[in-house]
Design an enzyme around this catalytic site. Structure first.
Site, short mmCIF file in Angstrom:
data_model
loop_
_atom_site.label_atom_id
_atom_site.label_comp_id
_atom_site.label_asym_id
_atom_site.label_seq_id
_atom_site.Cartn_x
_atom_site.Cartn_y
_atom_site.Cartn_z
N LYS A 101 -7.33 49.96 79.50
CA LYS A 101 -6.56 51.18 79.72
C LYS A 101 -7.49 52.35 79.46
O LYS A 101 -8.45 52.25 78.69
CB LYS A 101 -5.37 51.25 78.75
CG LYS A 101 -4.26 52.15 79.23
CD LYS A 101 -3.40 51.43 80.27
CE LYS A 101 -2.27 52.29 80.75
NZ LYS A 101 -1.35 51.53 81.62
P1 NAD Z 1 5.13 59.56 85.44
O1 NAD Z 1 4.32 60.55 84.69
O2 NAD Z 1 5.08 59.56 86.92
O3 NAD Z 1 6.68 59.68 85.01
C1 NAD Z 1 7.11 59.72 83.68
C2 NAD Z 1 8.52 60.26 83.67
O4 NAD Z 1 9.06 60.15 82.36
C3 NAD Z 1 8.63 61.74 84.04
O5 NAD Z 1 9.78 61.93 84.84
C4 NAD Z 1 8.84 62.43 82.69
O6 NAD Z 1 9.52 63.67 82.80
C5 NAD Z 1 9.68 61.38 82.01
N1 NAD Z 1 9.74 61.49 80.56
C6 NAD Z 1 8.73 61.67 79.67
N2 NAD Z 1 9.23 61.71 78.42
C7 NAD Z 1 10.57 61.56 78.54
C8 NAD Z 1 11.64 61.52 77.61
N3 NAD Z 1 11.43 61.65 76.30
N4 NAD Z 1 12.90 61.33 78.08
C9 NAD Z 1 13.13 61.20 79.40
N5 NAD Z 1 12.16 61.22 80.32
C10 NAD Z 1 10.90 61.42 79.90
O7 NAD Z 1 4.72 58.13 84.86
P2 NAD Z 1 4.89 56.70 85.56
O8 NAD Z 1 3.63 56.37 86.28
O9 NAD Z 1 6.19 56.66 86.26
O10 NAD Z 1 4.92 55.75 84.28
C11 NAD Z 1 6.10 55.61 83.48
C12 NAD Z 1 5.94 54.39 82.59
O11 NAD Z 1 5.71 53.23 83.39
C13 NAD Z 1 4.77 54.44 81.60
O12 NAD Z 1 5.11 53.74 80.43
C14 NAD Z 1 3.67 53.69 82.32
O13 NAD Z 1 2.67 53.18 81.46
C15 NAD Z 1 4.50 52.58 82.96
N6 NAD Z 1 3.88 51.94 84.12
C16 NAD Z 1 3.42 52.70 85.15
C17 NAD Z 1 2.84 52.05 86.23
C18 NAD Z 1 2.34 52.84 87.42
O14 NAD Z 1 1.90 52.22 88.37
N7 NAD Z 1 2.39 54.16 87.44
C19 NAD Z 1 2.72 50.65 86.25
C20 NAD Z 1 3.25 49.90 85.18
C21 NAD Z 1 3.82 50.57 84.11
#
Ligand code: NAD
Length: 423
Positions: free
Chosen positions: A118
């Site tokens: 990561k």
């Molecule tokens: P992103 O930045 O696109 O979206 C995150 C979202 O969470 C945003 O809408 C933000 O406003 C919201 N958020 C943050 N804090 C919050 C809170 N306290 N309450 C409510 N909403 C809140 O990120 P993403 O890429 O969608 O990733 C989200 C999660 O999924 C992370 O844990 C990431 O590690 C995991 N993930 C992402 C991927 C990927 O391909 N992007 C793959 C596997 C896992």
């Protein structure tokens, strides 16, 4: 530094440190179940390589900021390190280590030949313009260059980064090498297989429907986080017949008991930048979303969302972890005691890394498959992995999380033993 020592004083307990303690606790449980010796436990609890870098970024007004960046390769015994890159102000070395460890288990559970990594930069991307973001990304690549490469460590998008970030990384790395090396990242625009976040969301949908164990028609869903993973997960679950009644982001939550119009909501978010204020739904507080009486709750924001504080009020029958590390061990126990099934992150959100792997295989072979072929393979792998975890959980009386970790940690331990990395 050994990461096996749990944090002691409140000052040390940052959200990142909590995420690492959670990851170590989950490893410890699996190691106990597998009867692993101390040497192997320490090895699996300690990252192989960690790099902390200072990244200078020249701002539009000419002044220079310096931000901290990290890349951690937790384990590379089963193949090159693979893992996302996060731009978020709360990022620290502990959080990145925890997330890298999770990637090791996720890849091992899906039985794809990657280790776990990561990266992170402690910056709020919303405070940078696009040129500043590009300069920051390219400079970060220069700083971590010795760790990277298609055979070494392959980043992909995570919170605060996207396909454009990956394209900058690809270019910066290739310029340095003197020739194009597309396999150094996955999910770089343009023209790759379906985006990693889309594949992650598709995988969450597959996991949720597998766990639901009934027709999805009318099953109610609440999604925390309306970013890359959350927004598409909501859409895919709605496409399958579920009724998505609430979603949230940093601004708050919106709720429509009859089901949200997700296309309308996405249009509102594109216009306003947040879910709050959407006219066709009621406003809710962040915590109220967790308390809704729904069939499925999908945390898809950040780590540590469900804790011992709000877990007793969770009424969902199923929690499907779109985010990495959203449930603390204390919350896990409470949810299990209350009869809520938790589909763990390393299983539920593995669709993204599976599709990334399939994309990387095609790049390395310089031979493309159809999008349908890649999607079918991902679906098959998600379904078979879910079944394997479910079977072990039922046979040994474990939770899905415990069973998933037992399988994953067992595979990595076996790789160490096969390579005689242990006495
Ligand atoms: P992103 O930045 O696109 O979206 C995150 C979202 O969470 C945003 O809408 C933000 O406003 C919201 N958020 C943050 N804090 C919050 C809170 N306290 N309450 C409510 N909403 C809140 O990120 P993403 O890429 O969608 O990733 C989200 C999660 O999924 C992370 O844990 C990431 O590690 C995991 N993930 C992402 C991927 C990927 O391909 N992007 C793959 C596997 C896992």
């Amino acid at each position: 530094m050994s990461v096996m020592v749990p944090s002691k004083t409140p000052a040390q307990i940052t959200p990142g440190r909590q995420a690492l303690d959670t990851a170590l606790y989950q490893l410890g449980q699996a190691a106990d179940h597998l009867g692993l010796g101390d040497g192997l436990r320490t090895m699996l609890g300690t990252p192989r390589r960690s790099l902390t870098v200072s990244v200078p970024v020249r701002r539009a007004d000419g002044h220079m900021d310096v931000v901290q960046g990290y890349r951690v390769q937790h384990n590379v015994s089963r193949g090159p390190a693979k893992g996302g890159l996060r731009f978020h102000p709360g990022t620290d070395i502990h959080q990145v280590t925890a997330l890298a460890m999770g990637m090791t288990w996720k890849c091992a559970l899906a039985d794809i030949p990657y280790g776990g990594a990561k990266g992170g930069v402690a910056v709020d991307p919303a405070t940078l313009d696009i040129r500043e973001l590009e300069r920051l990304t390219r400079r970060y690549v220069n700083e971590i260059l010795p760790m990277m490469g298609p055979d070494n460590d392959i980043p992909s998008p995570d919170v605060g980064t996207d396909e454009r970030t990956m394209a900058w990384i690809l270019d910066a790395y290739s310029v340095n090498a003197g020739h194009a090396l597309p396999g150094v990242v996955t999910s770089a625009a343009p023209g790759d297989s379906p985006g990693q976040a889309g594949a992650t969301s598709r995988g969450v949908q597959i996991a949720a429907l597998s766990a639901l164990g009934r027709s999805p028609e009318g099953a109610t869903v609440a999604v925390q986080g309306f970013g890359k993973v959350g927004a598409l997960t909501a859409q895919y679950l709605a496409d399958a017949g579920c009724k998505v009644v609430a979603v949230s982001d940093l601004s708050g939550a919106v709720y429509a008991p009859g089901g949200l119009d997700l296309a309308g909501l996405r249009a509102w978010v594109a216009e306003s930048g947040h879910v709050l204020g959407y006219r066709h739904a009621d406003a809710l507080g962040h915590d109220e979303l967790f308390e809704l009486d729904v069939d499925v709750l999908v945390p898809a924001a950040l780590e540590g969302a469900i804790t011992e504080v709000n877990a007793p009020r969770v009424r969902a029958r199923l929690v499907v972890e779109g985010a990495n590390g959203p449930t603390t061990p204390e919350a896990d126990e409470i949810l299990t005691a209350n009869g809520t099934t938790v589909v763990p992150d390393i299983l539920a959100n593995a669709g993204g890394v599976i599709v990334s792997y399939l994309e990387w295989v095609q790049i390395m072979q310089a031979y493309s498959w159809s999008v349908e072929q890649a999607e079918r393979r991902m679906r098959d792998l998600m379904v078979s992995t879910y079944a394997e975890v479910g079977t072990l959980a039922a046979r040994r009386g474990l939770t899905l999380r415990q069973a998933a970790h037992v399988i994953a940690v067992g595979r990595v331990a076996e790789a160490h033993q096969t390579r005689a990395l242990l006495p």
